[in-house]
Design a protein around this motif. Structure first.
Motif, PDB file in Angstrom:
ATOM      1  N   MET A  23       0.839  -1.204   0.000  1.00 49.39           N
ATOM      2  CA  MET A  23       0.000   0.000   0.000  1.00 49.39           C
ATOM      3  C   MET A  23       0.877   1.258   0.000  1.00 49.39           C
ATOM      4  SD  MET A  23      -3.064   1.072  -0.093  1.00 49.39           S
ATOM      5  CE  MET A  23      -4.035   2.541   0.196  1.00 49.39           C
ATOM      6  N   TYR A  24       1.967   1.208   0.769  1.00 54.03           N
ATOM      7  CA  TYR A  24       2.854   2.377   0.836  1.00 54.03           C
ATOM      8  C   TYR A  24       3.458   2.681  -0.533  1.00 54.03           C
ATOM      9  CZ  TYR A  24       6.705   5.429   2.181  1.00 54.03           C
ATOM     10  OH  TYR A  24       7.580   6.490   2.276  1.00 54.03           O
ATOM     11  N   GLU A  25       3.858   1.636  -1.271  1.00 52.19           N
ATOM     12  CA  GLU A  25       4.448   1.844  -2.592  1.00 52.19           C
ATOM     13  C   GLU A  25       3.432   2.448  -3.559  1.00 52.19           C
ATOM     14  OE1 GLU A  25       6.113  -1.862  -3.855  1.00 52.19           O
ATOM     15  OE2 GLU A  25       8.070  -1.371  -2.988  1.00 52.19           O
ATOM     16  N   ILE A  26       2.176   2.064  -3.414  1.00 54.21           N
ATOM     17  CA  ILE A  26       1.115   2.632  -4.258  1.00 54.21           C
ATOM     18  C   ILE A  26       0.967   4.130  -3.973  1.00 54.21           C
ATOM     19  CG2 ILE A  26      -1.375   2.648  -4.703  1.00 54.21           C
ATOM     20  CD1 ILE A  26      -1.359  -0.368  -4.316  1.00 54.21           C
ATOM     21  N   LEU A  27       0.993   4.499  -2.695  1.00 55.95           N
ATOM     22  CA  LEU A  27       0.905   5.914  -2.321  1.00 55.95           C
ATOM     23  C   LEU A  27       2.119   6.689  -2.850  1.00 55.95           C
ATOM     24  CD1 LEU A  27      -0.414   5.647   1.353  1.00 55.95           C
ATOM     25  CD2 LEU A  27      -1.693   6.351  -0.681  1.00 55.95           C
ATOM     26  N   CYS A  28       3.296   6.066  -2.779  1.00 54.44           N
ATOM     27  CA  CYS A  28       4.506   6.701  -3.319  1.00 54.44           C
ATOM     28  C   CYS A  28       4.359   6.935  -4.814  1.00 54.44           C
ATOM     29  CB  CYS A  28       5.728   5.831  -3.047  1.00 54.44           C
ATOM     30  SG  CYS A  28       6.261   5.789  -1.324  1.00 54.44           S
ATOM     31  N   ALA A  29       3.870   5.914  -5.529  1.00 50.54           N
ATOM     32  CA  ALA A  29       3.697   6.028  -6.975  1.00 50.54           C
ATOM     33  C   ALA A  29       2.702   7.133  -7.317  1.00 50.54           C
ATOM     34  CB  ALA A  29       3.225   4.692  -7.555  1.00 50.54           C
ATOM     35  N   LEU A  30       1.629   7.219  -6.543  1.00 49.26           N
ATOM     36  CA  LEU A  30       0.614   8.246  -6.774  1.00 49.26           C
ATOM     37  C   LEU A  30       1.181   9.643  -6.520  1.00 49.26           C
ATOM     38  CD1 LEU A  30      -2.346   8.846  -7.426  1.00 49.26           C
ATOM     39  CD2 LEU A  30      -2.857   8.604  -4.993  1.00 49.26           C
ATOM     40  N   LEU A  31       1.906   9.803  -5.421  1.00 50.43           N
ATOM     41  CA  LEU A  31       2.485  11.102  -5.077  1.00 50.43           C
ATOM     42  C   LEU A  31       3.522  11.532  -6.110  1.00 50.43           C
ATOM     43  CD1 LEU A  31       2.816  13.488  -3.180  1.00 50.43           C
ATOM     44  CD2 LEU A  31       4.416  12.130  -1.821  1.00 50.43           C
ATOM     45  N   LEU A  32       4.371  10.609  -6.519  1.00 50.86           N
ATOM     46  CA  LEU A  32       5.396  10.936  -7.509  1.00 50.86           C
ATOM     47  C   LEU A  32       4.761  11.270  -8.860  1.00 50.86           C
ATOM     48  CD1 LEU A  32       8.067   8.257  -6.592  1.00 50.86           C
ATOM     49  CD2 LEU A  32       8.283  10.731  -6.306  1.00 50.86           C
ATOM     50  N   GLY A  33       3.675  10.603  -9.198  1.00 47.74           N
ATOM     51  CA  GLY A  33       2.964  10.937 -10.433  1.00 47.74           C
ATOM     52  C   GLY A  33       2.410  12.351 -10.401  1.00 47.74           C
ATOM     53  N   ILE A  34       1.892  12.755  -9.244  1.00 44.79           N
ATOM     54  CA  ILE A  34       1.381  14.123  -9.087  1.00 44.79           C
ATOM     55  C   ILE A  34       2.517  15.135  -9.204  1.00 44.79           C
ATOM     56  CG2 ILE A  34       0.322  15.725  -7.449  1.00 44.79           C
ATOM     57  CD1 ILE A  34      -1.290  13.329  -6.374  1.00 44.79           C
ATOM     58  N   VAL A  35       3.652  14.836  -8.550  1.00 39.58           N
ATOM     59  CA  VAL A  35       4.814  15.727  -8.635  1.00 39.58           C
ATOM     60  C   VAL A  35       5.270  15.870 -10.077  1.00 39.58           C
ATOM     61  CG1 VAL A  35       7.256  15.948  -8.023  1.00 39.58           C
ATOM     62  CG2 VAL A  35       5.599  15.271  -6.288  1.00 39.58           C
ATOM     63  N   GLU A  36       5.320  14.765 -10.804  1.00 40.49           N
ATOM     64  CA  GLU A  36       5.734  14.807 -12.209  1.00 40.49           C
ATOM     65  C   GLU A  36       4.789  15.663 -13.045  1.00 40.49           C
ATOM     66  OE1 GLU A  36       6.946  14.438 -16.057  1.00 40.49           O
ATOM     67  OE2 GLU A  36       8.071  14.135 -14.200  1.00 40.49           O
ATOM     68  N   GLY A  37       3.483  15.470 -12.859  1.00 39.89           N
ATOM     69  CA  GLY A  37       2.509  16.244 -13.623  1.00 39.89           C
ATOM     70  C   GLY A  37       2.612  17.730 -13.363  1.00 39.89           C
ATOM     71  N   LEU A  38       2.951  18.109 -12.140  1.00 40.13           N
ATOM     72  CA  LEU A  38       3.069  19.522 -11.785  1.00 40.13           C
ATOM     73  C   LEU A  38       4.385  20.131 -12.260  1.00 40.13           C
ATOM     74  CD1 LEU A  38       1.703  19.414  -8.114  1.00 40.13           C
ATOM     75  CD2 LEU A  38       0.566  20.435 -10.101  1.00 40.13           C
ATOM     76  N   ALA A  39       5.470  19.349 -12.249  1.00 37.10           N
ATOM     77  CA  ALA A  39       6.801  19.911 -12.486  1.00 37.10           C
ATOM     78  C   ALA A  39       7.297  19.808 -13.925  1.00 37.10           C
ATOM     79  CB  ALA A  39       7.816  19.225 -11.566  1.00 37.10           C
ATOM     80  N   GLU A  40       6.695  18.955 -14.741  1.00 38.52           N
ATOM     81  CA  GLU A  40       7.266  18.657 -16.063  1.00 38.52           C
ATOM     82  C   GLU A  40       7.397  19.882 -16.955  1.00 38.52           C
ATOM     83  OE1 GLU A  40       9.046  16.917 -19.116  1.00 38.52           O
ATOM     84  OE2 GLU A  40       8.601  15.849 -17.243  1.00 38.52           O
ATOM     85  N   PHE A  41       6.467  20.823 -16.867  1.00 40.73           N
ATOM     86  CA  PHE A  41       6.429  21.908 -17.845  1.00 40.73           C
ATOM     87  C   PHE A  41       7.085  23.193 -17.358  1.00 40.73           C
ATOM     88  CE2 PHE A  41       2.768  19.134 -18.558  1.00 40.73           C
ATOM     89  CZ  PHE A  41       3.121  18.639 -19.796  1.00 40.73           C
ATOM     90  N   LEU A  42       7.710  23.150 -16.198  1.00 39.57           N
ATOM     91  CA  LEU A  42       8.420  24.312 -15.677  1.00 39.57           C
ATOM     92  C   LEU A  42       9.923  24.034 -15.669  1.00 39.57           C
ATOM     93  CD1 LEU A  42       6.128  25.311 -12.673  1.00 39.57           C
ATOM     94  CD2 LEU A  42       6.191  26.325 -14.952  1.00 39.57           C
ATOM     95  N   PRO A  43      10.753  25.071 -15.784  1.00 38.86           N
ATOM     96  CA  PRO A  43      12.215  24.866 -15.815  1.00 38.86           C
ATOM     97  C   PRO A  43      12.811  24.643 -14.430  1.00 38.86           C
ATOM     98  CG  PRO A  43      11.723  27.201 -16.014  1.00 38.86           C
ATOM     99  CD  PRO A  43      10.389  26.488 -16.031  1.00 38.86           C
ATOM    100  N   ILE A  44      12.258  23.643 -13.725  1.00 36.42           N
ATOM    101  CA  ILE A  44      12.707  23.356 -12.362  1.00 36.42           C
ATOM    102  C   ILE A  44      13.158  21.908 -12.213  1.00 36.42           C
ATOM    103  CG2 ILE A  44      11.309  25.169 -11.301  1.00 36.42           C
ATOM    104  CD1 ILE A  44       9.200  23.058 -10.648  1.00 36.42           C
ATOM    105  N   SER A  45      13.147  21.138 -13.314  1.00 34.25           N
ATOM    106  CA  SER A  45      13.589  19.747 -13.360  1.00 34.25           C
ATOM    107  C   SER A  45      12.611  18.796 -12.677  1.00 34.25           C
ATOM    108  CB  SER A  45      14.977  19.563 -12.742  1.00 34.25           C
ATOM    109  OG  SER A  45      15.355  18.196 -12.804  1.00 34.25           O
ATOM    110  N   SER A  46      11.739  18.204 -13.473  1.00 33.01           N
ATOM    111  CA  SER A  46      10.812  17.212 -12.930  1.00 33.01           C
ATOM    112  C   SER A  46      11.573  15.975 -12.451  1.00 33.01           C
ATOM    113  CB  SER A  46       9.773  16.816 -13.988  1.00 33.01           C
ATOM    114  OG  SER A  46      10.398  16.256 -15.135  1.00 33.01           O
ATOM    115  N   THR A  47      12.609  15.560 -13.212  1.00 32.14           N
ATOM    116  CA  THR A  47      13.391  14.399 -12.796  1.00 32.14           C
ATOM    117  C   THR A  47      14.081  14.661 -11.459  1.00 32.14           C
ATOM    118  OG1 THR A  47      13.800  13.783 -15.106  1.00 32.14           O
ATOM    119  CG2 THR A  47      15.225  12.795 -13.452  1.00 32.14           C
ATOM    120  N   GLY A  48      14.632  15.865 -11.307  1.00 31.35           N
ATOM    121  CA  GLY A  48      15.266  16.224 -10.042  1.00 31.35           C
ATOM    122  C   GLY A  48      14.279  16.172  -8.894  1.00 31.35           C
ATOM    123  N   HIS A  49      13.084  16.686  -9.101  1.00 29.14           N
ATOM    124  CA  HIS A  49      12.063  16.646  -8.054  1.00 29.14           C
ATOM    125  C   HIS A  49      11.693  15.203  -7.708  1.00 29.14           C
ATOM    126  CE1 HIS A  49      11.613  20.951  -8.581  1.00 29.14           C
ATOM    127  NE2 HIS A  49      10.721  20.979  -7.613  1.00 29.14           N
TER     128      HIS A  49
END
Length: 267
Positions: free
Chosen positions: A1-27
């Motif tokens: 369950m914890y890994e699922i929550l991690c995957a969900l949170l990281l997916g949200i971070v990726e969606g928010l950060a991908e289009f800004l010059p702040i490095s989605s991969t770094g985040h």
């Protein structure tokens, strides 16, 4: 369950950060470190879910891609003052060549919090240099970009292979230093990001094929869907934001993030 929550949170971070010059991969690497979600499968996960955000961008630009594809199939590269497939290809080649030559070093050495913090800082300095440069703008719109500028932007994109630099940050900065407007550089960056990310994801999945399990694939799907949904909601707002805000603001954010992470987590 914890890994699922991690995957969900990281997916949200990726969606928010991908289009800004702040490095989605770094985040993703920094957040993954905080969550304890690290390792070979996690590194592959952080690349794959970027495809979800890029798919949202593909849907936004689908008409432009159809035009580029039609011109490519018809070998129509002669039109002046018009972006075509040749611009895309020569902008993608440098990073592709460097990635294929150095992918083991990149994944083995650079996918960690320390290298990401360095990338955030150095990438932020590049943003400031680009923002304060006084180069004459010769390409106000994407269709004004020359083959030489496209190739130069491709060279700058090589910096994005270092997590923390940011693909959009390095290419937008490169475009501005080469004489494009911030708007033209941003549009061109987003256009080339789709084939670049598709290619990088497929290569990474192939390289990791023997180490992935069915459980990993479930997590990948959760992160992918989360990144796609969040990016679809955020993309239009972020595309407008990147074209209106000065790059110095994003540089400042990168410096603050690097400092906070260093003092809170790494000291």
């Amino acid at each position: 369950m914890y890994e699922i929550l991690c995957a969900l949170l990281l997916g949200i971070v990726e969606g928010l950060a991908e289009f800004l010059p702040i490095s989605s991969t770094g985040h993703l690497i920094l957040v993954g470190h905080l969550l304890g979600y690290e390792g070979d499968a996690a590194d592959t996960f952080k690349i794959v879910i970027q495809l979800g955000a890029v798919l949202a961008l593909l849907m936004l630009y689908w008409k432009r891609y159809m035009t580029l594809l039609k011109d490519l199939l018809a070998f129509n590269f002669s039109a002046k003052k018009k972006l075509n497939a040749i611009h895309m290809i020569i902008a993608m080649l440098p990073a592709l060549i460097v990635y294929l030559a150095c992918k083991d070093f990149i994944k083995g050495t650079l996918f960690g919090p320390g290298p990401v913090l360095i990338g955030l800082i150095v990438g932020g300095v590049l943003l400031i240099i680009a923002a304060r440069s006084r180069r004459k703008v010769t390409a106000e719109e994407t269709d004004d970009i020359t083959y030489k500028q496209a190739f130069g932007i491709g060279l700058f994109q090589c910096f994005s292979l270092w997590p923390g630099f940011s693909r959009s940050g390095s290419t937008i900065s490169g475009g501005m230093l080469l004489g494009t407007s911030q708007k033209a550089a941003a549009d061109f960056t987003f256009l080339i990001s789709v084939p670049v990310m598709f290619g990088a994801t497929l290569l990474d999945l192939y390289d990791s094929r023997n180490s992935l399990t069915s459980d990993d694939l479930v997590l990948f799907l959760i992160g992918f869907v989360a990144a796609f949904v969040v990016a679809m909601i955020a993309v239009i707002t972020f595309l407008k934001l990147i074209k209106r805000l000065g790059l110095e603001w994003f540089a400042l954010y990168r410096f603050v993030l690097a400092a906070l992470f260093y003092f809170i987590v790494m000291m």
